[in-house]
Write an enzyme that holds these catalytic residues in place. Sequence first.
Site, PDB file in Angstrom:
ATOM      1  N   HIS A 119       0.826  -1.210   0.000  1.00 46.78           N
ATOM      2  CA  HIS A 119       0.000   0.000   0.000  1.00 46.78           C
ATOM      3  C   HIS A 119       0.860   1.259   0.000  1.00 46.78           C
ATOM      4  O   HIS A 119       1.446   1.637   1.013  1.00 46.78           O
ATOM      5  CB  HIS A 119      -0.931  -0.034   1.231  1.00 46.78           C
ATOM      6  CG  HIS A 119      -1.897   1.087   1.275  1.00 46.78           C
ATOM      7  ND1 HIS A 119      -2.248   1.743   2.432  1.00 46.78           N
ATOM      8  CD2 HIS A 119      -2.595   1.704   0.287  1.00 46.78           C
ATOM      9  CE1 HIS A 119      -3.111   2.696   2.153  1.00 46.78           C
ATOM     10  NE2 HIS A 119      -3.332   2.703   0.858  1.00 46.78           N
ATOM     11  N   GLU A 147       2.833   0.452   3.358  1.00 50.99           N
ATOM     12  CA  GLU A 147       2.324  -0.575   4.283  1.00 50.99           C
ATOM     13  C   GLU A 147       2.371  -1.915   3.549  1.00 50.99           C
ATOM     14  O   GLU A 147       1.826  -2.028   2.438  1.00 50.99           O
ATOM     15  CB  GLU A 147       0.888  -0.266   4.707  1.00 50.99           C
ATOM     16  CG  GLU A 147       0.753   0.940   5.618  1.00 50.99           C
ATOM     17  CD  GLU A 147      -0.701   1.245   6.002  1.00 50.99           C
ATOM     18  OE1 GLU A 147      -0.935   1.658   7.141  1.00 50.99           O
ATOM     19  OE2 GLU A 147      -1.609   1.092   5.158  1.00 50.99           O
ATOM     20  N   ASN A 171      -5.089   4.278   7.050  1.00 51.02           N
ATOM     21  CA  ASN A 171      -6.459   4.628   6.666  1.00 51.02           C
ATOM     22  C   ASN A 171      -7.457   4.482   7.799  1.00 51.02           C
ATOM     23  O   ASN A 171      -8.512   5.107   7.782  1.00 51.02           O
ATOM     24  CB  ASN A 171      -6.902   3.818   5.455  1.00 51.02           C
ATOM     25  CG  ASN A 171      -6.658   4.603   4.180  1.00 51.02           C
ATOM     26  OD1 ASN A 171      -7.151   5.709   4.039  1.00 51.02           O
ATOM     27  ND2 ASN A 171      -5.858   4.058   3.289  1.00 51.02           N
TER      28      ASN A 171
HETATM   29  N1  LIG Z   1      -5.863   7.781  -4.612  1.00 49.43           N
HETATM   30  C1  LIG Z   1      -5.134   7.568  -3.520  1.00 49.43           C
HETATM   31  O1  LIG Z   1      -4.758   8.510  -2.808  1.00 49.43           O
HETATM   32  C2  LIG Z   1      -4.773   6.177  -3.116  1.00 49.43           C
HETATM   33  C3  LIG Z   1      -3.756   5.986  -2.157  1.00 49.43           C
HETATM   34  C4  LIG Z   1      -3.352   4.684  -1.827  1.00 49.43           C
HETATM   35  C5  LIG Z   1      -3.992   3.598  -2.415  1.00 49.43           C
HETATM   36  N2  LIG Z   1      -4.983   3.816  -3.353  1.00 49.43           N
HETATM   37  C6  LIG Z   1      -5.601   2.638  -3.968  1.00 49.43           C
HETATM   38  O2  LIG Z   1      -5.054   2.499  -5.280  1.00 49.43           O
HETATM   39  C7  LIG Z   1      -6.041   1.961  -6.154  1.00 49.43           C
HETATM   40  C8  LIG Z   1      -6.204   2.895  -7.347  1.00 49.43           C
HETATM   41  O3  LIG Z   1      -6.586   4.170  -6.884  1.00 49.43           O
HETATM   42  P1  LIG Z   1      -6.397   5.450  -7.841  1.00 49.43           P
HETATM   43  O4  LIG Z   1      -6.665   6.636  -6.982  1.00 49.43           O
HETATM   44  O5  LIG Z   1      -5.123   5.365  -8.587  1.00 49.43           O
HETATM   45  O6  LIG Z   1      -7.631   5.245  -8.841  1.00 49.43           O
HETATM   46  P2  LIG Z   1      -7.920   6.009 -10.218  1.00 49.43           P
HETATM   47  O7  LIG Z   1      -9.407   6.137 -10.299  1.00 49.43           O
HETATM   48  O8  LIG Z   1      -7.095   7.242 -10.337  1.00 49.43           O
HETATM   49  O9  LIG Z   1      -7.387   4.986 -11.325  1.00 49.43           O
HETATM   50  C9  LIG Z   1      -7.887   3.691 -11.464  1.00 49.43           C
HETATM   51  C10 LIG Z   1      -7.476   3.189 -12.836  1.00 49.43           C
HETATM   52  O10 LIG Z   1      -7.807   1.791 -12.933  1.00 49.43           O
HETATM   53  C11 LIG Z   1      -8.250   1.548 -14.257  1.00 49.43           C
HETATM   54  N3  LIG Z   1      -9.004   0.296 -14.259  1.00 49.43           N
HETATM   55  C12 LIG Z   1     -10.253   0.081 -13.801  1.00 49.43           C
HETATM   56  N4  LIG Z   1     -10.587  -1.224 -13.914  1.00 49.43           N
HETATM   57  C13 LIG Z   1      -9.495  -1.842 -14.458  1.00 49.43           C
HETATM   58  C14 LIG Z   1      -9.193  -3.187 -14.794  1.00 49.43           C
HETATM   59  N5  LIG Z   1     -10.077  -4.167 -14.611  1.00 49.43           N
HETATM   60  N6  LIG Z   1      -7.968  -3.467 -15.319  1.00 49.43           N
HETATM   61  C15 LIG Z   1      -7.050  -2.477 -15.509  1.00 49.43           C
HETATM   62  N7  LIG Z   1      -7.283  -1.186 -15.213  1.00 49.43           N
HETATM   63  C16 LIG Z   1      -8.486  -0.875 -14.666  1.00 49.43           C
HETATM   64  C17 LIG Z   1      -9.034   2.789 -14.631  1.00 49.43           C
HETATM   65  O11 LIG Z   1      -9.149   2.911 -16.038  1.00 49.43           O
HETATM   66  C18 LIG Z   1      -8.179   3.886 -13.999  1.00 49.43           C
HETATM   67  O12 LIG Z   1      -7.214   4.375 -14.904  1.00 49.43           O
HETATM   68  C19 LIG Z   1      -7.289   1.744  -5.325  1.00 49.43           C
HETATM   69  O13 LIG Z   1      -7.309   0.417  -4.867  1.00 49.43           O
HETATM   70  C20 LIG Z   1      -7.092   2.711  -4.157  1.00 49.43           C
HETATM   71  O14 LIG Z   1      -7.761   2.301  -2.988  1.00 49.43           O
HETATM   72  C21 LIG Z   1      -5.374   5.075  -3.713  1.00 49.43           C
END
Ligand SMILES: NC(=O)c1ccc[n+]([C@@H]2O[C@H](COP(=O)([O-])OP(=O)(O)OC[C@H]3O[C@@H](n4cnc5c(N)ncnc54)[C@H](O)[C@@H]3O)[C@@H](O)[C@H]2O)c1
Length: 282
Positions: free
Chosen positions: A139, A151, A189
Amino acid sequence: MKNIETICICGAGTMGSGIAQLSAMAGYQTIQFDVNAAMLDKSRSGIEKNLQWLVDKAKISPEEKQQCLQRLVFTDELANCSADLVIEAIIEKKEAKTDLFKKLLAINPGVILATNTSSIAITEIAEAVAAPQHVIGMHFFNPAPVMKLVEVITTAQTDPSVVNTVVMLAAKMGKTAVLCKDAPGFIVNRVARHYYLEAMKLVEQNLATIETVDTIMEVSGFKLGPFKLMDLIGMDINYSVSNIVWEALGKPERLTPSVLQKQKVDAGELGRKTGKGFYAYS
Ligand SMILES: NC(=O)c1ccc[n+]([C@@H]2O[C@H](COP(=O)([O-])OP(=O)(O)OC[C@H]3O[C@@H](n4cnc5c(N)ncnc54)[C@H](O)[C@@H]3O)[C@@H](O)[C@H]2O)c1
């Protein structure tokens, strides 16, 4: 410990793009996969811009920038995702993640499957795939190239050599890995939920404005006020995390997801990534 040469980063959004940059900068052949070609283009230009910024600041040489870009491949074809280790950063939905892991395992037997989920139980993801011992939480924090913490979340089934490999990988990316138990929201979180939820309660109850809350928290020493932070994270992701943690803990009243945030998600005002959230971005 497993020898890692190629890493596949799934998802080219806020987190996936930053993690792909880290992977390439750490010297790994890096495949960035997304179902949305426009997101791949956005990620590629974002990484190029970030690397150029590092060149301008004399943190890397122009040659290093070029080598880094040469290690990166962008694809919307799952068949191209042949790698030693996967880090998935797709939408925060369990079925989407397990479905992707099953497909990746079918083309990559023995692959390590790391998930960047913020809130989904790693044990549940692991139990859904045929090789649960290869599933682990990795994470990162936003922005991934900057934030030092990772993490690392293990389950009762995680193979110790997978844990060692991921801890070593985090170190090669310049990160500090902290081992965490597979509890709702892990550590950061879980603690941070109150930062967001209490701030939104103040605004919902008309006790303070968004700007006032952010200013006060920043003056108190937080790098970003809660509303600016939610805009950075992405409203949809943050709202999903709130729901998943709340449900996993038995729906305690104090952690009830915010109506204000749901309205923002429903309106498509997801924060920086859509140009509007609690604030507007040009
Ligand atoms: N945004 C944050 O601050 C943050 C921080 C730590 C962890 N995360 C985790 O990271 C992950 C992504 O978050 P994010 O903010 O980057 O999301 P985001 O919405 O910016 O991007 C998600 C991406 O995944 C793609 N996608 C969706 N379904 C897919 C699939 N089946 N195969 C391949 N690509 C696919 C989408 O097209 C999109 O580009 C989540 O699990 C979130 O909990 C986010």
